[in-house]
Write an enzyme that holds these catalytic residues in place. Structure first.
Site, PDB file in Angstrom:
ATOM      1  N   LYS A  17     -17.235  62.541 -24.196  1.00 49.44           N
ATOM      2  CA  LYS A  17     -17.929  63.805 -23.922  1.00 49.44           C
ATOM      3  C   LYS A  17     -17.596  64.932 -24.903  1.00 49.44           C
ATOM      4  O   LYS A  17     -18.461  65.728 -25.247  1.00 49.44           O
ATOM      5  CB  LYS A  17     -17.578  64.297 -22.512  1.00 49.44           C
ATOM      6  CG  LYS A  17     -18.163  63.469 -21.381  1.00 49.44           C
ATOM      7  CD  LYS A  17     -17.780  64.137 -20.064  1.00 49.44           C
ATOM      8  CE  LYS A  17     -18.327  63.388 -18.881  1.00 49.44           C
ATOM      9  NZ  LYS A  17     -18.154  64.160 -17.638  1.00 49.44           N
TER      10      LYS A  17
ATOM     11  N   ASP B 208     -22.757  68.519 -15.431  1.00 48.59           N
ATOM     12  CA  ASP B 208     -21.713  68.366 -14.408  1.00 48.59           C
ATOM     13  C   ASP B 208     -21.591  69.603 -13.507  1.00 48.59           C
ATOM     14  O   ASP B 208     -21.474  69.485 -12.284  1.00 48.59           O
ATOM     15  CB  ASP B 208     -20.360  68.075 -15.061  1.00 48.59           C
ATOM     16  CG  ASP B 208     -20.268  66.658 -15.599  1.00 48.59           C
ATOM     17  OD1 ASP B 208     -20.955  65.766 -15.058  1.00 48.59           O
ATOM     18  OD2 ASP B 208     -19.512  66.441 -16.565  1.00 48.59           O
TER      19      ASP B 208
ATOM     20  N   ALA C 161      -7.823  72.006 -13.836  1.00 53.18           N
ATOM     21  CA  ALA C 161      -8.265  72.730 -15.031  1.00 53.18           C
ATOM     22  C   ALA C 161      -8.633  71.754 -16.143  1.00 53.18           C
ATOM     23  O   ALA C 161      -8.582  72.097 -17.320  1.00 53.18           O
ATOM     24  CB  ALA C 161      -7.169  73.692 -15.489  1.00 53.18           C
ATOM     25  N   GLY C 162      -9.013  70.542 -15.782  1.00 49.67           N
ATOM     26  CA  GLY C 162      -9.404  69.524 -16.756  1.00 49.67           C
ATOM     27  C   GLY C 162     -10.883  69.628 -17.104  1.00 49.67           C
ATOM     28  O   GLY C 162     -11.518  70.664 -16.893  1.00 49.67           O
TER      29      GLY C 162
ATOM     30  N   ASN D 160      -3.973  75.400 -10.986  1.00 48.85           N
ATOM     31  CA  ASN D 160      -3.641  74.104 -11.589  1.00 48.85           C
ATOM     32  C   ASN D 160      -2.134  73.892 -11.599  1.00 48.85           C
ATOM     33  O   ASN D 160      -1.363  74.845 -11.655  1.00 48.85           O
ATOM     34  CB  ASN D 160      -4.180  74.047 -13.031  1.00 48.85           C
ATOM     35  CG  ASN D 160      -4.217  72.641 -13.573  1.00 48.85           C
ATOM     36  OD1 ASN D 160      -4.657  71.720 -12.876  1.00 48.85           O
ATOM     37  ND2 ASN D 160      -3.773  72.451 -14.801  1.00 48.85           N
ATOM     38  N   ARG D 161      -1.742  72.610 -11.497  1.00 50.75           N
ATOM     39  CA  ARG D 161      -0.323  72.240 -11.569  1.00 50.75           C
ATOM     40  C   ARG D 161       0.299  72.829 -12.828  1.00 50.75           C
ATOM     41  O   ARG D 161       1.366  73.427 -12.773  1.00 50.75           O
ATOM     42  CB  ARG D 161      -0.240  70.706 -11.576  1.00 50.75           C
ATOM     43  CG  ARG D 161       1.138  70.156 -11.719  1.00 50.75           C
ATOM     44  CD  ARG D 161       1.117  68.655 -11.627  1.00 50.75           C
ATOM     45  NE  ARG D 161       0.355  68.024 -12.721  1.00 50.75           N
ATOM     46  CZ  ARG D 161       0.187  66.722 -12.852  1.00 50.75           C
ATOM     47  NH1 ARG D 161       0.703  65.891 -11.971  1.00 50.75           N
ATOM     48  NH2 ARG D 161      -0.504  66.237 -13.865  1.00 50.75           N
ATOM     49  N   THR D 162      -0.396  72.690 -13.953  1.00 51.03           N
ATOM     50  CA  THR D 162       0.076  73.266 -15.217  1.00 51.03           C
ATOM     51  C   THR D 162      -0.604  74.615 -15.391  1.00 51.03           C
ATOM     52  O   THR D 162      -1.794  74.689 -15.717  1.00 51.03           O
ATOM     53  CB  THR D 162      -0.286  72.329 -16.395  1.00 51.03           C
ATOM     54  OG1 THR D 162       0.081  70.995 -16.045  1.00 51.03           O
ATOM     55  CG2 THR D 162       0.417  72.747 -17.669  1.00 51.03           C
TER      56      THR D 162
ATOM     57  N   TYR E 286     -15.133  60.615  -5.626  1.00 51.43           N
ATOM     58  CA  TYR E 286     -16.104  59.887  -4.797  1.00 51.43           C
ATOM     59  C   TYR E 286     -15.651  58.483  -4.417  1.00 51.43           C
ATOM     60  O   TYR E 286     -16.350  57.782  -3.683  1.00 51.43           O
ATOM     61  CB  TYR E 286     -17.484  59.843  -5.474  1.00 51.43           C
ATOM     62  CG  TYR E 286     -17.499  59.244  -6.849  1.00 51.43           C
ATOM     63  CD1 TYR E 286     -17.585  60.061  -7.964  1.00 51.43           C
ATOM     64  CD2 TYR E 286     -17.412  57.871  -7.040  1.00 51.43           C
ATOM     65  CE1 TYR E 286     -17.588  59.530  -9.245  1.00 51.43           C
ATOM     66  CE2 TYR E 286     -17.412  57.326  -8.317  1.00 51.43           C
ATOM     67  CZ  TYR E 286     -17.500  58.161  -9.409  1.00 51.43           C
ATOM     68  OH  TYR E 286     -17.493  57.618 -10.672  1.00 51.43           O
TER      69      TYR E 286
ATOM     70  N   GLY F 185     -17.778  63.743  -3.151  1.00 48.93           N
ATOM     71  CA  GLY F 185     -18.044  63.634  -4.579  1.00 48.93           C
ATOM     72  C   GLY F 185     -19.317  62.885  -4.926  1.00 48.93           C
ATOM     73  O   GLY F 185     -19.847  63.051  -6.028  1.00 48.93           O
TER      74      GLY F 185
HETATM   75  P1  ATR Z   1     -10.974  65.340 -15.888  1.00 50.76           P
HETATM   76  O1  ATR Z   1     -11.670  65.362 -17.206  1.00 50.76           O
HETATM   77  O2  ATR Z   1     -11.388  64.193 -14.997  1.00 50.76           O
HETATM   78  O3  ATR Z   1     -11.034  66.642 -15.176  1.00 50.76           O
HETATM   79  P2  ATR Z   1      -8.301  65.749 -16.949  1.00 50.76           P
HETATM   80  O4  ATR Z   1      -8.836  66.617 -18.026  1.00 50.76           O
HETATM   81  O5  ATR Z   1      -7.282  64.735 -17.298  1.00 50.76           O
HETATM   82  O6  ATR Z   1      -9.454  64.949 -16.211  1.00 50.76           O
HETATM   83  O7  ATR Z   1      -7.732  66.692 -15.778  1.00 50.76           O
HETATM   84  C1  ATR Z   1      -7.098  66.180 -14.662  1.00 50.76           C
HETATM   85  C2  ATR Z   1      -6.772  67.325 -13.706  1.00 50.76           C
HETATM   86  O8  ATR Z   1      -6.131  66.761 -12.553  1.00 50.76           O
HETATM   87  C3  ATR Z   1      -5.816  68.353 -14.267  1.00 50.76           C
HETATM   88  O9  ATR Z   1      -6.111  69.609 -13.702  1.00 50.76           O
HETATM   89  C4  ATR Z   1      -4.466  67.821 -13.776  1.00 50.76           C
HETATM   90  O10 ATR Z   1      -3.454  68.793 -13.686  1.00 50.76           O
HETATM   91  P3  ATR Z   1      -2.517  69.148 -14.994  1.00 50.76           P
HETATM   92  O11 ATR Z   1      -3.395  69.970 -15.900  1.00 50.76           O
HETATM   93  O12 ATR Z   1      -1.397  69.899 -14.451  1.00 50.76           O
HETATM   94  O13 ATR Z   1      -2.156  67.806 -15.581  1.00 50.76           O
HETATM   95  C5  ATR Z   1      -4.842  67.358 -12.403  1.00 50.76           C
HETATM   96  N1  ATR Z   1      -3.921  66.368 -11.850  1.00 50.76           N
HETATM   97  C6  ATR Z   1      -3.852  65.055 -12.130  1.00 50.76           C
HETATM   98  N2  ATR Z   1      -2.888  64.459 -11.415  1.00 50.76           N
HETATM   99  C7  ATR Z   1      -2.322  65.424 -10.643  1.00 50.76           C
HETATM  100  C8  ATR Z   1      -1.275  65.448  -9.657  1.00 50.76           C
HETATM  101  N3  ATR Z   1      -0.611  64.339  -9.312  1.00 50.76           N
HETATM  102  N4  ATR Z   1      -0.990  66.622  -9.061  1.00 50.76           N
HETATM  103  C9  ATR Z   1      -1.671  67.746  -9.383  1.00 50.76           C
HETATM  104  N5  ATR Z   1      -2.661  67.793 -10.301  1.00 50.76           N
HETATM  105  C10 ATR Z   1      -2.986  66.651 -10.910  1.00 50.76           C
END
Ligand code: ATR
Length: 271
Positions: free
Chosen positions: A65, A99, A124-125, A146-148, A216, A237
């Site tokens: 993408k 999306d 935030a992905g 977001n976690r991060t 989903y 989803g």
């Molecule tokens: P996508 O394109 O599917 O959105 P991504 O860019 O890898 O995938 O993003 C995954 C998201 O899920 C992120 O927000 C990630 O948090 P971090 O930015 O902190 O990594 C979140 N995520 C994945 N596993 C997680 C977990 N176990 N707990 C909390 N957040 C999680």
């Protein structure tokens, strides 16, 4: 016969073929949709090949993408989001991102208004980026948690160019949830095979809330089970998947697809 498809890697489990083929069949259109495994290195060749072969349109999924932005002519929204999920060959190679529209339509088809609402978006992905831009443009106040934290801050900074957004970590989640009308999980937490995961539990939610999980598989995630326990309205989803597909379908064919047939095909395949 016109060909359509999804390019990605992995792509064999994609639900897009069954979903789009159901729509073509219901409309009596002489079209077929297939999945093609394509690596990022081969994306440019694959896109030009599909163009030369007269494909009606393509979807792109992981990990293509973002890379597509440098190959196709992206729409303003796709450029802002930083990803293309739909390629249209009608006038050259146009890149779109449906999306966010899929998320918006999943909410609005359930009768939920977006303008002026407080939306708490977990994640935030890539998926979060599309949703945050669309809903902020539609007049929601979007809090990205977001976690991060740094990733949430970076996304909120971008989204602020088009609407109202702020960033947060997970430490103040309970209060943020209490203040939100709509809670959206755009993380992969709860997705098969790790189905026992959820960031939010029922005690943190309230009954006037709408809880929307973009995961989903499974259809009834732990987050949605917790939301039901709290008396909240839930959206799964599958609806986002179906509506992003429906938007792509409209771009390629100019026709409105039967979303109920698409939904049925996806749910049957998942069951
Ligand atoms: P996508 O394109 O599917 O959105 P991504 O860019 O890898 O995938 O993003 C995954 C998201 O899920 C992120 O927000 C990630 O948090 P971090 O930015 O902190 O990594 C979140 N995520 C994945 N596993 C997680 C977990 N176990 N707990 C909390 N957040 C999680």
């Amino acid at each position: 016969m016109k060909l359509f498809g999804v390019l990605g890697d992995p792509v064999s489990h994609s639900l897009s073929p069954v979903m789009h083929n159901a729509a073509f069949k219901a409309l009596g259109m002489d079209c077929e949709y297939h999945a093609f495994r394509v690596s990022p290195e081969n994306l440019e060749k694959a896109l030009y090949g599909a163009y030369a072969l007269g494909f009606g349109g393509l979807n792109l999924t992981i990990p293509l993408k973002e890379k597509a932005l440098d190959i196709v002519q992206p729409s303003e929204l796709a450029r802002q989001i930083g990803a293309v999920n739909t390629v249209d060959f009608e006038h050259g190679m146009a890149g779109h991102n449906t999306d966010g529209m899929g998320a918006k339509m999943a909410l609005s088809s359930a009768g939920i208004k977006i303008t002026g609402k407080n939306i708490l978006l977990l994640g935030a992905g890539g998926a979060a980026r599309a949703i945050a831009f669309q809903l902020a443009k539609d007049g929601a106040r979007v809090t990205i948690a977001n976690r991060t934290l740094e990733r949430a801050e970076a996304l909120a900074k971008d989204v602020k160019k088009v609407g109202k957004a702020q960033a947060s970590g997970y430490e103040n989640l309970k209060n943020l949830i209490q203040d939100s009308d709509i809670l959206i999980n755009s993380t992969s937490v709860g997705m098969y095979p790790k189905i026992s995961g959820t960031i939010v539990t029922s005690d943190m939610m309230h009954k006037d809330q709408v809880v929307f999980d973009i995961v989903y598989n499974p259809q009834n995630t732990l987050l949605l089970k917790e939301a039901k326990k709290a008396g909240a309205t839930t959206i799964d989803g599958v609806m986002m998947l179906v509506f992003q597909g429906a938007e792509s379908f409209k771009i390629w064919t100019g026709r409105t697809p039967p979303v109920d047939e698409m939904e049925k095909a996806v749910r049957e395949k998942l069951a």
